[in-house]
Motif scaffolding. Sequence first.
Motif, PDB file in Angstrom:
ATOM      1  N   MET A   1      28.459  27.351  45.714  1.00 19.16           N
ATOM      2  CA  MET A   1      29.221  27.287  47.128  1.00 19.16           C
ATOM      3  C   MET A   1      29.501  28.584  47.740  1.00 19.16           C
ATOM      4  O   MET A   1      29.959  29.631  47.264  1.00 19.16           O
ATOM      5  CB  MET A   1      30.647  26.587  46.738  1.00 19.16           C
ATOM      6  N   LEU A   2      29.566  28.672  49.030  1.00 19.79           N
ATOM      7  CA  LEU A   2      29.468  29.863  49.789  1.00 19.79           C
ATOM      8  C   LEU A   2      30.913  30.114  49.807  1.00 19.79           C
ATOM      9  O   LEU A   2      31.823  29.268  50.354  1.00 19.79           O
ATOM     10  CB  LEU A   2      28.936  29.663  51.220  1.00 19.79           C
ATOM     11  N   THR A   3      31.419  31.390  50.000  1.00 22.34           N
ATOM     12  CA  THR A   3      32.942  31.649  50.073  1.00 22.34           C
ATOM     13  C   THR A   3      32.986  31.679  51.510  1.00 22.34           C
ATOM     14  O   THR A   3      32.504  32.208  52.382  1.00 22.34           O
ATOM     15  CB  THR A   3      33.037  33.014  49.338  1.00 22.34           C
ATOM     16  N   LYS A   4      34.285  31.205  51.884  1.00 23.74           N
ATOM     17  CA  LYS A   4      34.683  31.092  53.274  1.00 23.74           C
ATOM     18  C   LYS A   4      35.094  32.613  53.677  1.00 23.74           C
ATOM     19  O   LYS A   4      36.034  33.159  53.076  1.00 23.74           O
ATOM     20  CB  LYS A   4      35.848  30.083  53.420  1.00 23.74           C
ATOM     21  N   LEU A   5      34.753  32.966  54.844  1.00 24.66           N
ATOM     22  CA  LEU A   5      34.994  34.123  55.529  1.00 24.66           C
ATOM     23  C   LEU A   5      36.142  33.869  56.309  1.00 24.66           C
ATOM     24  O   LEU A   5      36.179  32.964  57.263  1.00 24.66           O
ATOM     25  CB  LEU A   5      33.945  34.711  55.856  1.00 24.66           C
ATOM     26  N   ARG A   6      36.980  34.777  56.289  1.00 26.17           N
ATOM     27  CA  ARG A   6      38.063  35.089  57.329  1.00 26.17           C
ATOM     28  C   ARG A   6      38.054  35.964  58.595  1.00 26.17           C
ATOM     29  O   ARG A   6      37.720  36.938  57.863  1.00 26.17           O
ATOM     30  CB  ARG A   6      39.474  35.043  56.661  1.00 26.17           C
ATOM     31  N   GLY A   7      38.009  35.715  59.823  1.00 27.53           N
ATOM     32  CA  GLY A   7      37.730  36.736  60.658  1.00 27.53           C
ATOM     33  C   GLY A   7      38.698  36.916  61.696  1.00 27.53           C
ATOM     34  O   GLY A   7      39.464  36.100  61.901  1.00 27.53           O
ATOM     35  N   LYS A   8      38.466  37.853  62.702  1.00 28.86           N
ATOM     36  CA  LYS A   8      39.417  38.089  63.861  1.00 28.86           C
ATOM     37  C   LYS A   8      38.533  37.465  65.006  1.00 28.86           C
ATOM     38  O   LYS A   8      37.407  37.973  65.396  1.00 28.86           O
ATOM     39  CB  LYS A   8      39.428  39.433  63.959  1.00 28.86           C
ATOM     40  N   ILE A   9      39.016  36.489  65.658  1.00 26.93           N
ATOM     41  CA  ILE A   9      38.185  35.887  66.819  1.00 26.93           C
ATOM     42  C   ILE A   9      38.943  35.971  68.131  1.00 26.93           C
ATOM     43  O   ILE A   9      40.139  35.735  68.267  1.00 26.93           O
ATOM     44  CB  ILE A   9      38.086  34.189  66.514  1.00 26.93           C
ATOM     45  N   LEU A  10      38.098  36.414  69.158  1.00 26.63           N
ATOM     46  CA  LEU A  10      38.792  36.492  70.371  1.00 26.63           C
ATOM     47  C   LEU A  10      38.265  35.024  71.268  1.00 26.63           C
ATOM     48  O   LEU A  10      36.930  34.936  71.426  1.00 26.63           O
ATOM     49  CB  LEU A  10      38.372  37.812  70.962  1.00 26.63           C
ATOM     50  N   VAL A  11      39.251  34.410  71.641  1.00 26.48           N
ATOM     51  CA  VAL A  11      38.925  33.253  72.471  1.00 26.48           C
ATOM     52  C   VAL A  11      39.057  33.539  74.052  1.00 26.48           C
ATOM     53  O   VAL A  11      40.054  34.143  74.421  1.00 26.48           O
ATOM     54  CB  VAL A  11      39.703  32.020  72.100  1.00 26.48           C
ATOM     55  N   VAL A  12      38.120  33.212  74.989  1.00 26.40           N
ATOM     56  CA  VAL A  12      38.076  33.650  76.172  1.00 26.40           C
ATOM     57  C   VAL A  12      38.002  32.539  77.247  1.00 26.40           C
ATOM     58  O   VAL A  12      36.980  31.921  77.098  1.00 26.40           O
ATOM     59  CB  VAL A  12      37.027  34.685  76.599  1.00 26.40           C
ATOM     60  N   ASP A  13      38.875  31.970  78.046  1.00 20.84           N
ATOM     61  CA  ASP A  13      39.018  30.846  78.649  1.00 20.84           C
ATOM     62  C   ASP A  13      40.086  30.824  79.674  1.00 20.84           C
ATOM     63  O   ASP A  13      41.164  31.382  79.129  1.00 20.84           O
ATOM     64  CB  ASP A  13      38.936  29.638  77.930  1.00 20.84           C
ATOM     65  N   ASP A  14      39.959  30.426  80.942  1.00 21.28           N
ATOM     66  CA  ASP A  14      40.945  30.420  81.897  1.00 21.28           C
ATOM     67  C   ASP A  14      41.779  29.414  81.945  1.00 21.28           C
ATOM     68  O   ASP A  14      42.799  29.315  82.603  1.00 21.28           O
ATOM     69  CB  ASP A  14      40.201  30.736  83.460  1.00 21.28           C
ATOM     70  N   ASP A  15      41.302  28.414  81.181  1.00 20.39           N
ATOM     71  CA  ASP A  15      42.044  27.185  80.785  1.00 20.39           C
ATOM     72  C   ASP A  15      43.105  27.155  79.644  1.00 20.39           C
ATOM     73  O   ASP A  15      42.529  27.331  78.465  1.00 20.39           O
ATOM     74  CB  ASP A  15      41.308  25.954  80.773  1.00 20.39           C
ATOM     75  N   GLU A  16      44.343  27.294  79.975  1.00 19.73           N
ATOM     76  CA  GLU A  16      45.173  27.620  78.801  1.00 19.73           C
ATOM     77  C   GLU A  16      45.314  26.603  77.630  1.00 19.73           C
ATOM     78  O   GLU A  16      45.321  26.923  76.458  1.00 19.73           O
ATOM     79  CB  GLU A  16      46.577  27.693  79.302  1.00 19.73           C
ATOM     80  N   THR A  17      45.135  25.306  78.023  1.00 16.76           N
ATOM     81  CA  THR A  17      45.175  24.385  77.084  1.00 16.76           C
ATOM     82  C   THR A  17      43.964  24.430  76.138  1.00 16.76           C
ATOM     83  O   THR A  17      44.194  24.264  74.988  1.00 16.76           O
ATOM     84  CB  THR A  17      44.858  22.884  77.671  1.00 16.76           C
ATOM     85  N   ILE A  18      42.642  24.866  76.603  1.00 16.49           N
ATOM     86  CA  ILE A  18      41.460  24.836  75.753  1.00 16.49           C
ATOM     87  C   ILE A  18      41.906  26.333  74.713  1.00 16.49           C
ATOM     88  O   ILE A  18      41.379  26.005  73.744  1.00 16.49           O
ATOM     89  CB  ILE A  18      40.288  24.891  76.606  1.00 16.49           C
ATOM     90  N   ARG A  19      42.406  27.136  75.498  1.00 12.04           N
ATOM     91  CA  ARG A  19      42.545  28.252  74.514  1.00 12.04           C
ATOM     92  C   ARG A  19      43.491  27.838  73.588  1.00 12.04           C
ATOM     93  O   ARG A  19      43.231  28.556  72.363  1.00 12.04           O
ATOM     94  CB  ARG A  19      43.311  29.484  75.415  1.00 12.04           C
ATOM     95  N   LEU A  20      44.680  27.205  73.591  1.00 12.54           N
ATOM     96  CA  LEU A  20      45.447  26.649  72.755  1.00 12.54           C
ATOM     97  C   LEU A  20      44.874  25.879  71.494  1.00 12.54           C
ATOM     98  O   LEU A  20      45.031  26.167  70.247  1.00 12.54           O
ATOM     99  CB  LEU A  20      46.920  26.413  73.125  1.00 12.54           C
ATOM    100  N   VAL A  21      44.104  24.916  72.121  1.00 14.34           N
ATOM    101  CA  VAL A  21      43.489  24.044  71.236  1.00 14.34           C
ATOM    102  C   VAL A  21      42.562  24.561  70.340  1.00 14.34           C
ATOM    103  O   VAL A  21      42.439  24.632  68.960  1.00 14.34           O
ATOM    104  CB  VAL A  21      42.649  22.993  72.011  1.00 14.34           C
ATOM    105  N   VAL A  22      41.620  25.607  70.890  1.00 19.34           N
ATOM    106  CA  VAL A  22      40.673  26.292  70.152  1.00 19.34           C
ATOM    107  C   VAL A  22      41.309  27.328  69.165  1.00 19.34           C
ATOM    108  O   VAL A  22      40.855  27.370  67.722  1.00 19.34           O
ATOM    109  CB  VAL A  22      39.363  27.081  70.801  1.00 19.34           C
TER     110      VAL A  22
END
Length: 359
Positions: A1-22
């Motif tokens: 089984m592959l080990t899950k990797l944790r990372g630093k993700i940058l979310v770019v969207d002008d819609d605040e709702t989508i930013r918060l959900v993602v």
Amino acid sequence: MLTKLRGKILVVDDDETIRLVVSAILEQEGHMVSHVQNGQEAIMVARLGWPDVILTDVIMPVMDGFELVSRLKADPTTAHIPTIVMTSLGDSSARHRALSAGAEDFVTKPADEAELLTRVSNHLRLRDYYNRIVETNHGLEREIRQRTDSLVGANLETIFTLCRAMEYKDADTGTHLQRISQYSRLLAEATGMDAAFIDCLTQATPMHDIGKIGVPDAILTKPGPLNPAEWEVMRAHCEMGERLLAGSSSPYLRMGALIARNHHENWDGSGYPDGISGEDIPLPARIMSICDRYDALRSARPYKPALEHAQVMHILLSGDGRSDPAHLDPDLLAAFSRHALRFDEVFRHYRQLDECSAP
């Protein structure tokens, strides 16, 4: 089984709702998330080296997703960051345009949680592989550099040993080669030469008299003046030194050959073996000429006593009937004069070493 990797993700969207959900979906999986509302802000964050993966919308104010991707991929500091574009399910033209701009992947919008996490995880894994390859390459580069430096050092040590063997044939068996090397470094630095030239010069100058290995001991150590026939034999050491060193792929040996042939040429054309003058004399040889004369005057020889620094400076700058300032490159001589006390320091330092090592 592959080990899950944790990372630093940058979310770019002008819609605040989508930013918060993602962001919520990613954070539940253990990722660190930051979010901004347009491409311009995303570039500022990306250039800080923070994100491992960038998730971006396409239609945004200030800077849209297409321009964001293009700019990220055109910048060497951010080109390696995987970029995933979020598009609506049926917008195939936006997907093609994003991929053409350099995006690595895309996900449908609104976000499907499983698809989003899988694609982010895949790119984190690719990013991890990339980092490992870069680290391995850096390690290989360090190892190659260390081995190359070791080989160069061994080659230079061999050359220096051969030069020392030649020096033992001559009258001076002390630290002449080390002094010459340090004098040449001082003069090259004083005239603004670049680091590569200075390094090569420092290693090459000890080879200047290697051609004397072919001169009979009776001539090298003769306590009185040489007769014309003996003088012709002595002068031949310049051409012999060049023949010994020429044709090598080593920059040290190539410069050594230049110096060996030309270090007895004079600025006014009165030197040997070719009688060339001015800037036709290679620069390393012109530097060597001043350094060699200074050290020769300061050192005892079978035919002369050692002179003190002040006496040597007077001879080099004013002449004594045998030595003439016209023999030397005037710009180099002026630089030498400005830094003359440092040459004296080098000579005194190595004289102390000679005295300490004397039986």
